[in-house]
Write a protein that holds these residues in place. Structure first.
Motif, short mmCIF file in Angstrom:
data_model
loop_
_atom_site.label_atom_id
_atom_site.label_comp_id
_atom_site.label_asym_id
_atom_site.label_seq_id
_atom_site.Cartn_x
_atom_site.Cartn_y
_atom_site.Cartn_z
N ILE A 189 -8.48 1.59 3.16
CA ILE A 189 -7.72 0.92 2.10
C ILE A 189 -7.52 -0.56 2.44
O ILE A 189 -7.71 -1.44 1.59
N VAL A 248 0.85 -1.19 0.00
CA VAL A 248 0.00 0.00 0.00
C VAL A 248 0.89 1.24 0.00
O VAL A 248 1.80 1.36 0.83
N TYR A 288 -4.06 -6.42 -8.41
CA TYR A 288 -4.32 -5.07 -8.93
C TYR A 288 -3.93 -4.98 -10.40
O TYR A 288 -3.30 -4.02 -10.85
N GLU A 303 -2.37 4.58 -3.45
CA GLU A 303 -3.73 4.39 -2.96
C GLU A 303 -4.36 5.69 -2.50
O GLU A 303 -5.57 5.84 -2.50
N GLN A 355 -8.84 -4.08 0.56
CA GLN A 355 -7.97 -5.18 0.15
C GLN A 355 -8.49 -6.52 0.67
O GLN A 355 -8.43 -7.52 -0.02
N GLN A 369 -5.15 1.32 -6.42
CA GLN A 369 -6.07 0.75 -5.44
C GLN A 369 -7.50 1.20 -5.70
O GLN A 369 -8.43 0.40 -5.64
#
Length: 229
Positions: free
Chosen positions: A116, A75, A142, A97, A120, A156
């Motif tokens: 975030i 991230v 991703y 992100e 995920q 993201q």
């Protein structure tokens, strides 16, 4: 517990973030230069990177590009005093992100990071590979593959928007719902922001002449994802 790398040359902010995040139980390293950050990244594989842009020996955007070429499974959040729309777009295009402008409240950072990470976790409930016609999706990576076989990296938010549309396929999703689900706040993104994120996803869909997956615009409302069998 997260393995967090802070890349920040400002002493007060760096030490505050390190102390605060360690107090929450996370494993935290603080790099004050790009060289220090690269050493830690290669040896410890952090899962979260909080990246400043103005560093004494490099630019945070350049450093983030290097990291993304080596790994995609982390991230990336930019923390910067630069409130330049073009820089924000560049940061998002390389897979950040989020982009948080200084000064910011520590609580705001934690709320955005939590959102975030929850996104995920939701992605992990989907199959590892999804294929429709000539298109493929790997939510956990991703990435998507277009009709020509080219693999495209998603940020993201692009991935989260695609996941939301995919899970609610054949149903219209309002722009407001996308904002609430993906950003969790109405003050930062606008309807135009959502439209801009849809552009890349739609280009990917349209690479398939058979229209295996379509993202349709619903006038004055939002979007709908259609799977054509």
């Amino acid at each position: 517990m997260l393995n967090i790398l802070i890349v920040e040359d400002e002493y007060n902010l760096g030490s505050t973030l390190e102390e605060y995040l360690q107090g929450l139980g996370h494993q935290v390293a603080w790099a004050k230069t790009g060289a220090e950050a690269q050493t830690y990244f290669k040896s410890k594989s952090p899962s979260v990177i909080l990246m400043d842009i103005g560093l004494p020996d490099t630019n945070g955007i350049i450093l983030a590009k290097i990291f993304r070429e080596l790994r995609k499974d982390f991230v990336l959040l930019f923390l910067s005093a630069l409130n330049d729309p073009e820089i924000k777009v560049e940061a998002l295009e390389i897979g950040a992100e989020d982009y948080i402008t200084k000064p910011f409240a520590l609580k705001e950072l934690i709320l955005r990071l939590d959102r975030i990470l929850k996104t995920q976790l939701n992605l992990k409930t989907l199959p590892e590979e999804i294929k429709h016609g000539g298109l493929k999706i790997w939510f956990s990576r991703y990435e998507v593959q277009d009709f020509e076989g080219i693999i495209l990296a998603l940020s993201q938010k692009e991935c989260a928007i695609l996941e939301l549309l995919y899970k609610k396929q054949n149903h219209a999703i309002t722009r407001e719902e996308i904002i609430e689900q993906i950003w969790g706040e109405a003050k930062f993104p606008s309807n135009r922001t959502v439209d801009n994120y849809i552009v890349k996803l739609r280009k990917w869909c349209e690479s398939d002449p058979h229209k295996s997956i379509e993202i349709q615009s619903i006038r004055s409302i939002g979007y709908k994802l259609i799977i054509n069998k």
